[in-house]
Design a protein around this motif. Structure first.
Motif, mmCIF file in Angstrom:
data_model
loop_
_atom_site.group_PDB
_atom_site.id
_atom_site.type_symbol
_atom_site.label_atom_id
_atom_site.label_comp_id
_atom_site.label_asym_id
_atom_site.label_seq_id
_atom_site.Cartn_x
_atom_site.Cartn_y
_atom_site.Cartn_z
ATOM 1 N N MET A 65 0.846 -1.195 0.000
ATOM 2 C CA MET A 65 0.000 0.000 0.000
ATOM 3 C C MET A 65 0.879 1.243 0.000
ATOM 4 O O MET A 65 1.888 1.299 0.692
ATOM 5 N N LEU A 66 0.475 2.239 -0.780
ATOM 6 C CA LEU A 66 1.259 3.453 -0.901
ATOM 7 C C LEU A 66 1.013 4.382 0.274
ATOM 8 O O LEU A 66 -0.113 4.526 0.749
ATOM 9 N N ASP A 67 2.079 5.044 0.723
ATOM 10 C CA ASP A 67 1.940 6.064 1.766
ATOM 11 C C ASP A 67 1.516 7.392 1.167
ATOM 12 O O ASP A 67 0.668 8.087 1.729
ATOM 13 N N PHE A 68 2.126 7.759 0.037
ATOM 14 C CA PHE A 68 1.756 9.010 -0.606
ATOM 15 C C PHE A 68 2.235 8.987 -2.054
ATOM 16 O O PHE A 68 3.094 8.196 -2.441
ATOM 17 N N PHE B 195 15.209 6.333 -3.346
ATOM 18 C CA PHE B 195 15.846 7.020 -2.225
ATOM 19 C C PHE B 195 15.191 6.519 -0.945
ATOM 20 O O PHE B 195 13.958 6.362 -0.878
ATOM 21 N N THR B 196 16.001 6.250 0.069
ATOM 22 C CA THR B 196 15.500 5.733 1.342
ATOM 23 C C THR B 196 15.601 6.816 2.400
ATOM 24 O O THR B 196 16.666 7.400 2.610
ATOM 25 N N LEU C 64 10.860 4.764 4.988
ATOM 26 C CA LEU C 64 10.186 4.892 3.700
ATOM 27 C C LEU C 64 11.165 4.724 2.552
ATOM 28 O O LEU C 64 12.331 5.100 2.652
ATOM 29 N N THR C 65 10.660 4.179 1.455
ATOM 30 C CA THR C 65 11.373 4.140 0.187
ATOM 31 C C THR C 65 10.657 5.057 -0.778
ATOM 32 O O THR C 65 9.440 4.944 -0.970
ATOM 33 N N VAL D 77 6.683 8.902 -5.413
ATOM 34 C CA VAL D 77 5.815 7.962 -4.711
ATOM 35 C C VAL D 77 6.582 7.417 -3.512
ATOM 36 O O VAL D 77 7.790 7.166 -3.591
ATOM 37 N N GLY D 78 5.888 7.262 -2.384
ATOM 38 C CA GLY D 78 6.520 6.765 -1.163
ATOM 39 C C GLY D 78 5.757 5.595 -0.580
ATOM 40 O O GLY D 78 4.516 5.600 -0.566
#
Length: 641
Positions: free
Chosen positions: A1-4, A48-49, A53-54, A69-70
């Motif tokens: 699931m995407l965070d943002f 990018f980490t 979050l990635t 996208v995160g």
């Protein structure tokens, strides 16, 4: 699931944002991405980490947009790459006219209702990842084993199984070669093509072994006869004359330690003759100033040549060939594609590697430039080569100017206000010049009015303490206490060899605090990055004494090794530290810069891999040969053909 999922312009204006889960906003991770990747020209990797979050991102250079996208880094979302490509294409196509007609005003005044389209693309991407059916195991009827009969599995005595013969083709070929050597030279062509099995039936194992032995002895007897050939008499070596160095000490009595009465006694030994001018180098320098690196670029050299030979330049410009050469390779108001840039980037990558940039770093730099320029609309009279070269130069200058700038003099004065010494620890591999450049930095600090205490924490290398003692004696000769109101400007704190380095550093810092020294320079033993016990000892020294500045000393001669050294030093300091937030390398001292001409790639590799600044650059053998890094001069040397 995407965070943002967020879309914003390169100017910093957020156009649209999707929040997938309740929690902290996407501001902090996106700001970290902008600071650490986009502004630092580190776009070689599209991920990018940041903490848990990635972040994955995509750049649109035509309309100056960024898609980010995160999601949680513990998740493996296979559809993210497809989603970000689909969103990029859909968003561009939907609002293309608005971007082209209104430009920046369209971004400020426009309303971007993209939620329904995004949710549709998200569902399609998730469904496409589920469509892939898992691989089904083969049944027994589909396997090769089911096709074998019982008869082919029976092994008769004296015969080899067919599978083993197939698997040992190489061994069989070797046997064929040895048996061919043992066969007589007058054998016919048909005899040479006989199989190994047929020859084994004709000869027994003992006969084959005997023939191989005879052939072995025959070859060695021939080699022995050749080696017994008479050799010419060796010329008598002439006596070796001692070399006399131009800058050496001509007084042989100073170097004579044969007298047992003076050997090992500092008072009885004659005083070494010391020339201050030789130690200082340039007499016209400004005391206490740290000069920048100097380098003459190609443009300046070409301008001088044009001024010196105006007639030749006019002849070259007169013909039609110059005009056609100028027009050749023009882009002409079209957007750059990856196919246009690939040949130029390949040459740029080879050029960077030839200049001593680590191969991995060169690839990432070219990839970052390609992502920055892909889709960008070029001017009419602009070539692909000049555009790529200009973008690469800007990226290199940005890399050599990291986020944090180390100002040693300012930090020393701040420590003075708090009535404590400013502590600097030097670390690095063997033989890079830690002690020599420590002495140069000591001289620079003394000329700026700060007193220095040198802590001799290299208790392993023979002569390490004596080397620092010599530097201390020479620095005191250049800056005697009489010139500073009776105050000793530099002093050595040493406890001999075989002691604990962390304990000596702690005692030296305490001694400096009690005696009022401004700066403590801690010299450590050289160690390879793979030596776990020595790296543990270094991490202990840094964790126990908490220095204000940890400097990694690296030489400019290395290429790929620079990346390995810095990565493993930082990793070892993080792994072996007992603190919650371990101290890592704060800056870099680049030594032996005068030995590399224009192969300055190590500076790029070191700053790119650590994002830490190069604080000092060693350029010679005198105390004044210390410089600060000039990013433009280094890039000019790097881009020189």
């Amino acid at each position: 699931m995407l965070d943002f999922f967020t879309i914003f312009s390169k100017g910093g204006l957020v156009l649209w944002c999707f929040q997938g889960v309740r929690g902290p906003a996407a501001t902090a991770p996106v700001n970290a991405l902008i600071r650490s990747v986009l502004l630092q020209e580190r776009g070689g990797n599209n991920s990018f980490t940041h903490e848990a979050l990635t972040l994955k991102y995509k750049l649109d250079n035509q309309f100056e947009l960024v898609f980010v996208v995160g999601f949680q880094k513990i998740l493996t979302l296979t559809y993210v790459d497809k989603l970000i490509d689909d969103v990029h294409k859909e968003f561009r196509d939907k609002y293309r006219n608005e971007f082209q007609q209104k430009g920046a005003l369209g971004l400020l005044n426009g309303t971007f209702d993209f939620k329904d389209d995004f949710m549709r693309l998200l569902r399609d991407a998730e469904e496409s990842s589920k469509v892939r059916a898992p691989t089904v195991m083969k049944t027994f009827e589909q396997s090769l084993k089911s096709q074998k009969t019982v008869k082919c599995m029976i092994e008769t005595r004296g015969e080899k199984p067919k599978e083993k013969v197939k698997n040992k083709k190489n061994k069989g070929s070797k046997k064929d070669g040895t048996e061919a050597v043992a066969a007589p030279s007058k054998a016919s062509a048909g005899d040479k093509q006989l199989s190994a099995a047929g020859e084994k039936e004709e000869l027994t194992k003992d006969e084959i072994l005997q023939k191989n032995r005879e052939e072995f002895f025959r070859r060695h007897m021939k080699a022995g006869e050749k080696s017994r050939s008479p050799k010419p008499d060796a010329q008598k070596e002439k006596g070796k004359k001692p070399r006399v160095w131009d800058l050496g000490n001509s007084n042989a009595k100073v170097l004579d330690y044969s007298n047992s009465a003076t050997n090992g006694s500092a008072e009885a030994c004659p005083v070494e003759e010391f020339d201050p001018d030789m130690a200082l180098g340039d007499k016209n320098r400004e005391p206490g100033r740290l000069y920048d690196l100097e380098y003459e670029s190609d443009d300046e050299a070409e301008e001088e040549k044009v001024v010196q030979n105006p007639s030749k330049a006019s002849v070259k410009k007169g013909g039609l060939g110059g005009m056609f050469g100028m027009l050749k390779g023009l882009v002409g108001s079209k957007s750059l594609t990856r196919e246009d840039m690939d040949p130029v980037l390949e040459k740029m990558k080879d050029h960077l590697i030839a200049k001593n940039v680590a191969a991995e770093i060169a690839v990432q730099l070219c990839e970052s430039v390609a992502k920055k320029l892909e889709g960008k609309v070029m001017g009419t009279f602009t070539t692909v080569t000049s555009t790529v070269k200009q973008a690469l130069q800007e990226a290199l200058v940005q890399i050599l100017q990291p986020q944090r700038r180390v100002d040693v003099l300012r930090d020393v004065m701040d420590a003075q206000r708090h009535r404590r010494p400013y502590v600097v620890t030097f670390c690095g591999v063997n033989g890079v010049g830690k002690s020599t450049n420590l002495a140069k930095i000591s001289f620079w600090l003394i000329e700026n009015g700060f007193s220095v205490l040198i802590a001799a924490c290299d208790t392993f290398r023979a002569g390490a303490v004596e080397q620092l003692r010599t530097h201390t004696r020479r620095l005191n000769a250049l800056h005697p206490p009489e010139s500073h109101g009776g105050r000793t400007m530099v002093q050595l704190y040493e406890k001999g060899y075989g002691k604990d380095a962390a304990g000596i550093a702690m005692e030296a810092i305490s001694y400096a605090r009690n005696q009022g020294f401004d700066v403590v320079l801690v010299d450590t033993a050289g160690r390879m990055q793979d030596n776990a016990p020595l790296m543990t000892a270094l991490a202990k020294l840094i964790a126990v004494n908490a220095p204000d500045l940890v400097l990694f000393v690296g030489e400019a001669l290395v290429g790929n090794e620079a990346v390995d050294q810095l990565v493993k030093f930082n990793k070892a300091l993080a792994d072996h530290s007992m603190a919650q937030t371990p101290r890592l390398i704060d800056g870099i001292v680049l030594t032996k810069f005068d030995t590399i001409d224009d192969k300055v790639g190590a500076a790029i590799s070191m700053t790119y891999i650590t994002s830490k600044p190069i604080v000092f650059v060693g350029t010679g053998q005198t105390y004044c040969d210390l410089r600060s890094l000039n990013a433009k001069a280094v890039v000019a040397a790097l881009m020189k053909a």
